[in-house]
Design a protein around this motif. Sequence first.
Motif, mmCIF file in Angstrom:
data_model
loop_
_atom_site.group_PDB
_atom_site.id
_atom_site.type_symbol
_atom_site.label_atom_id
_atom_site.label_comp_id
_atom_site.label_asym_id
_atom_site.label_seq_id
_atom_site.Cartn_x
_atom_site.Cartn_y
_atom_site.Cartn_z
ATOM 1 N N UNK A 1 0.848 -1.087 -0.103
ATOM 2 C CA UNK A 1 0.040 0.228 0.211
ATOM 3 C C UNK A 1 1.138 1.226 0.051
ATOM 4 N N UNK A 2 0.082 2.354 -0.332
ATOM 5 C CA UNK A 2 0.982 3.624 -0.540
ATOM 6 C C UNK A 2 1.676 4.086 1.060
ATOM 7 N N UNK A 3 3.136 4.379 0.809
ATOM 8 C CA UNK A 3 3.898 4.632 1.917
ATOM 9 C C UNK A 3 4.353 3.369 2.303
ATOM 10 N N UNK A 4 4.106 2.170 2.119
ATOM 11 C CA UNK A 4 4.586 0.887 2.739
ATOM 12 C C UNK A 4 6.200 0.594 1.975
ATOM 13 N N UNK A 5 6.736 -0.223 2.544
ATOM 14 C CA UNK A 5 8.210 -0.838 2.089
ATOM 15 C C UNK A 5 7.913 -2.008 1.255
ATOM 16 N N UNK B 1 0.487 11.644 0.361
ATOM 17 C CA UNK B 1 0.602 12.224 1.849
ATOM 18 C C UNK B 1 2.192 12.417 2.143
ATOM 19 N N UNK B 2 2.517 13.558 1.627
ATOM 20 C CA UNK B 2 3.884 13.775 1.721
ATOM 21 C C UNK B 2 3.966 15.242 1.168
ATOM 22 N N UNK B 3 4.767 15.871 1.933
ATOM 23 C CA UNK B 3 5.186 17.248 1.445
ATOM 24 C C UNK B 3 5.579 17.482 0.161
ATOM 25 N N UNK C 1 -6.737 16.449 -1.696
ATOM 26 C CA UNK C 1 -7.641 15.596 -2.163
ATOM 27 C C UNK C 1 -7.160 14.398 -2.720
ATOM 28 N N UNK C 2 -6.083 14.453 -3.480
ATOM 29 C CA UNK C 2 -5.525 12.999 -3.816
ATOM 30 C C UNK C 2 -5.184 12.143 -2.685
ATOM 31 N N UNK C 3 -4.896 12.798 -1.688
ATOM 32 C CA UNK C 3 -4.346 12.168 -0.418
ATOM 33 C C UNK C 3 -5.685 11.312 0.031
ATOM 34 N N UNK C 4 -6.773 11.852 -0.102
ATOM 35 C CA UNK C 4 -7.953 11.307 0.436
ATOM 36 C C UNK C 4 -8.420 10.470 -0.420
ATOM 37 N N UNK D 1 -5.385 5.771 -6.679
ATOM 38 C CA UNK D 1 -3.972 6.611 -6.434
ATOM 39 C C UNK D 1 -3.936 7.317 -7.904
ATOM 40 N N UNK D 2 -3.881 8.654 -7.785
ATOM 41 C CA UNK D 2 -3.580 9.211 -9.379
ATOM 42 C C UNK D 2 -2.185 9.428 -9.623
ATOM 43 N N UNK D 3 -1.854 8.802 -10.945
ATOM 44 C CA UNK D 3 -0.624 8.665 -11.228
ATOM 45 C C UNK D 3 0.075 9.663 -12.176
ATOM 46 N N UNK D 4 -0.835 10.079 -13.150
ATOM 47 C CA UNK D 4 -0.312 11.170 -13.994
ATOM 48 C C UNK D 4 -1.631 11.862 -14.442
ATOM 49 N N UNK D 5 -1.709 12.925 -15.220
ATOM 50 C CA UNK D 5 -2.489 13.953 -15.547
ATOM 51 C C UNK D 5 -2.102 14.736 -16.768
#
Lengths: 261, 261
Positions: A48-52, A97-99, A187-190, A198-202
């Motif tokens: 999942x996002x954020x995981x190793x 979820x990252x600066x 919002x992409x974090x939500x 998960x948004x990848x590109x636009x």
Amino acid sequence: MSSAPPNPNNNPTAASAGGAGGSSPTFSPLYQQIKALITQSLQSGEWKPGELIPSEVELANRFKVSQGTVRKAIDELAAENLVMRKQGKGTFVSTHHEARAHFRFLRLMPDEGVPHYPESKFIEVKRTRAPADVARLLDLKSGDAVIFIKRVQSFDAVPTIVEELWLPGLTFKGLTAERLEEYKGPMYGLFESEFGTRMIRATEKIRAVCASDGDAALLHIAANTPLLASERVSFTYGDKPVELRRGLYLTESHHYHNELN
Amino acid sequence: MSSAPPNPNNNPTAASAGGAGGSSPTFSPLYQQIKALITQSLQSGEWKPGELIPSEVELANRFKVSQGTVRKAIDELAAENLVMRKQGKGTFVSTHHEARAHFRFLRLMPDEGVPHYPESKFIEVKRTRAPADVARLLDLKSGDAVIFIKRVQSFDAVPTIVEELWLPGLTFKGLTAERLEEYKGPMYGLFESEFGTRMIRATEKIRAVCASDGDAALLHIAANTPLLASERVSFTYGDKPVELRRGLYLTESHHYHNELN
DNA sequence: TAGTGGTCTAGACCACCCC
DNA sequence: GGGTGGTCTAGACCACTAA
């Protein structure tokens, strides 16, 4: 002297990755097949996002290829911002979820001072049916269920962005005004945490327009003030469109920043 | 059994690349040093735009490193569009004289139909002194010699872009209205061929503005029509700014296209 | 057929991080 | 000290191009 080549074949079982066998040769380098397999695991939520994610050696063992091949696959995934490498720690699934990620899609920068994230005020949130143009861009059928969101974003209490979002109703079932209100941050974090999307590109199309009376009122400006109009379509895994976002930007003290390479 | 490591040191003579020895460790991977050396050769004109550079094996011999190290250096140069690899043929210095390169910096796309390159009509070409804001952006001193160019660009005979360019007078000595007129194709191609200055990358700031009377006349539109205003600073090797371009785009039937990754 | 870049492997050592 | 990604090497074979 020395030994025979230990792995002479370059087309292992992983060759089945990539979809239906077609008319064309469908040849694909090993590392691309590995990349596709890793992408599948990302998409399925195995990591999942954020995981190793597993180490390169571990993945090499799992897929029965050399570490170098896994490395090249991960190199490309890192270049596409799907994963992030951290020396000495491992490779992590990217997250909104990252600066660092916050300004990947927000290109409106202040003319002076450091960029910071705007405050949102929601004007409207409703479930409705997709108009033809929205349906076409989101790969839906006209009349399919969608969620419509309208909001105003402010920098330092100065209203600067009016945005209308259209989201596929199926993917974002359960998204309500309350959850939007209570969630602070991009919002992409939500979308990523609550809806597993998960948004990848636009892609964006940008024009100049005149503010309508309604938009002018929301932005506290005179009617006919020139505004930047952006139409963004965001994609998740498999190039599936999952968001249409139409924004109006006030560019009195902000500008849209772009790098050409 | 077997032999000793043939090249135990990872800090060969190439370590001198990168400039003055400073206070910090100044450590740099071998391939980065090789990349810097190759970039120097590109910058010095040892290999000119469009030409074939030496093969990976040849460069490996020249720099006394393995082919893999040269490969990694060239990989990065290719990612930055400084060179182009062509399997079976070799690696070539990138050039702006290519259909492929023409749309790297031109992001204004037609809403319908295929992109094509606009026609230029020059309004003004003069040598003058740099105003303070221009000087600052071009890393010059206020009052330094600059070349000023104003032109209108048309798609299918429809005037769509009004552009003002500021170029350092020293770099572009000898640039005249005649040479601009007779040269067909992207201006970056002219700069590269005639003045040995290759644009590598650029940054843009974009806003919405109202057309002034003068600009409206040039574009055959009503005054106060909203226009996209872009301010572009282009850089050559060593991140040296060599062009300031201020453009006004009519976005009635065109839009600024951008990809967010 | 020879030369180029593209892929794949195997093994070594280094820099960084955390325990 | 042990694990991670980062660098570097050496050598093999493949795919593509051109003579």
